[in-house]
Design a protein around this motif. Structure first.
Motif, PDB file in Angstrom:
ATOM      1  N   MET A  22      32.502 -23.665  35.381  1.00 50.59           N
ATOM      2  CA  MET A  22      33.415 -24.238  34.387  1.00 50.59           C
ATOM      3  C   MET A  22      33.003 -25.667  34.038  1.00 50.59           C
ATOM      4  N   GLU A  23      32.669 -26.428  35.063  1.00 49.14           N
ATOM      5  CA  GLU A  23      32.252 -27.814  34.835  1.00 49.14           C
ATOM      6  C   GLU A  23      30.932 -27.860  34.068  1.00 49.14           C
ATOM      7  N   SER A  24      30.021 -26.950  34.410  1.00 51.63           N
ATOM      8  CA  SER A  24      28.698 -26.946  33.785  1.00 51.63           C
ATOM      9  C   SER A  24      28.777 -26.594  32.303  1.00 51.63           C
ATOM     10  N   ILE A  25      29.467 -25.496  31.984  1.00 59.10           N
ATOM     11  CA  ILE A  25      29.536 -25.092  30.576  1.00 59.10           C
ATOM     12  C   ILE A  25      30.360 -26.084  29.764  1.00 59.10           C
ATOM     13  N   THR A  26      31.324 -26.732  30.416  1.00 64.94           N
ATOM     14  CA  THR A  26      32.123 -27.741  29.712  1.00 64.94           C
ATOM     15  C   THR A  26      31.265 -28.951  29.358  1.00 64.94           C
ATOM     16  N   GLU A  27      30.446 -29.374  30.310  1.00 63.50           N
ATOM     17  CA  GLU A  27      29.555 -30.509  30.045  1.00 63.50           C
ATOM     18  C   GLU A  27      28.588 -30.188  28.908  1.00 63.50           C
ATOM     19  N   LYS A  28      27.989 -28.993  28.957  1.00 67.78           N
ATOM     20  CA  LYS A  28      27.053 -28.598  27.905  1.00 67.78           C
ATOM     21  C   LYS A  28      27.759 -28.492  26.552  1.00 67.78           C
ATOM     22  N   VAL A  66      27.116 -30.677  23.048  1.00 67.14           N
ATOM     23  CA  VAL A  66      26.890 -30.091  21.721  1.00 67.14           C
ATOM     24  C   VAL A  66      27.878 -30.683  20.715  1.00 67.14           C
ATOM     25  N   MET A  67      29.128 -30.845  21.142  1.00 63.90           N
ATOM     26  CA  MET A  67      30.132 -31.439  20.256  1.00 63.90           C
ATOM     27  C   MET A  67      29.750 -32.869  19.870  1.00 63.90           C
ATOM     28  N   GLU A  68      29.171 -33.581  20.813  1.00 62.19           N
ATOM     29  CA  GLU A  68      28.704 -34.944  20.526  1.00 62.19           C
ATOM     30  C   GLU A  68      27.604 -34.921  19.468  1.00 62.19           C
ATOM     31  N   SER A  69      26.738 -33.913  19.534  1.00 58.49           N
ATOM     32  CA  SER A  69      25.667 -33.815  18.540  1.00 58.49           C
ATOM     33  C   SER A  69      26.237 -33.487  17.157  1.00 58.49           C
TER      34      SER A  69
END
Length: 304
Positions: free
Chosen positions: A274-280, A284-287
């Motif tokens: 959950m933490e990993s996919i949230t960070e990724k 992407v949202m930042e991009s």
């Protein structure tokens, strides 16, 4: 002599041409020349007028194209600015509630003749041409922006919900599985200040340590309060991971410890995922946010 004039100009009224014959001849030549000149002059005037009219028409079309293009950019930039605000809020709050702005669309580009934009800027204006090219490249990236953004959020939520369902197994560790094991392994049940407690055999170290960990977790209001779970990360770090270590010490001789260790690993792995996919996802949202900010800046730069 007579035959010569007959051949060239027709017959004169007399055998020898007089002054009137010569006057008629010269008048005809002058009138013919004047007619040719006048025809050429009129044709040239008509050509110049048509050319001027066409240039005026082309200029009107050019100005109209540029005006419509700029108006479309203004509307697009307003929509982009709203989406930037919503995206920033989504990134900051991480509340999984992203508002999608449907006004972000660049269908108007299919009606834009870039030639008029270049002409308006000046074909020799290298800086202006480069600015237009950079703007157009950025605008074309917005063709599938809305669908791409929706797909990213949709995919993230689907993955997150899957791992979250695994994480919810922590309830078994805290409640159902624990109570089930207690009912089998406890020697007796005591009531301490209105609270039901299980008493285990002195040599049942696993259940004693398991029970102590549950009591400590339940009393930590930074993890759990009357409204339920407050902090998943703390629950995982202070309860699930320590419980995995405790249970592992009694593997393989204790079947209940094996089961608790297995459930604990599922919960811990789910939390890591959950933490990993949230960070990724939020990277992407930042991009997406950075891209929108860049496009908005280019639009404003062009409109100046």
């Amino acid at each position: 002599m007579n035959s010569f004039f007959n051949f060239q100009f027709g017959e004169f009224s007399q055998t020898t041409p007089n002054w009137f014959d010569w006057f008629s001849l010269l008048s005809s030549l002058i009138i013919s020349a004047a007619s040719i000149f006048l025809a050429f002059y009129l044709a040239e005037r008509i050509y110049k007028k048509e050319k001027t009219d066409k240039n005026t028409e082309d200029l009107d079309i050019q100005n109209s194209e540029v005006h419509l293009f700029k108006n479309s950019l203004i509307e697009l930039d307003r929509a982009i600015e709203k989406q930037i605000v919503d995206l920033q809020s989504y990134i900051d709050n991480k509340d999984f509630k992203l508002i999608f702005n449907s006004a972000i669309q660049v269908d108007f580009l299919q009606f834009v003749n870039v030639k008029y934009l270049y002409k308006n800027a000046g074909f020799n204006n290298v800086e202006a041409i480069e600015k237009i090219n950079n703007l157009m490249i950025s605008l074309y990236t917005l063709y599938d922006f809305r669908e791409s953004l929706r797909d990213e959020v949709r995919t993230y939520l689907k993955k997150y919900n899957y791992h979250e369902s695994k994480f919810y197994l922590y309830r078994q560790l805290l409640y159902t599985k624990y109570f089930s094991i207690c009912n089998v392994r406890a020697e007796s049940i005591i009531i301490d200040q209105g609270v039901k407690k299980w008493k285990f055999a002195d040599d049942d170290k696993f259940m004693q340590r398991y029970t102590e960990l549950i009591l400590n977790t339940s009393n930590d209001t930074s993890i759990i309060d009357n409204n339920g779970l407050k902090d998943r990360a703390k629950l995982n770090a202070k309860f699930v991971v320590p419980l995995i270590s405790i249970a592992f010490e009694y593997v393989p001789e204790d079947l209940n410890a094996i089961e608790i260790n297995d459930i604990g690993n599922q919960v811990n792995n789910a939390h890591i995922d959950m933490e990993s996919i949230t960070e990724k996802h939020f990277n992407v949202m930042e991009s997406y946010l950075s891209n929108l900010q860049s496009i908005s800046s280019k639009i404003k730069l062009y409109l100046v």
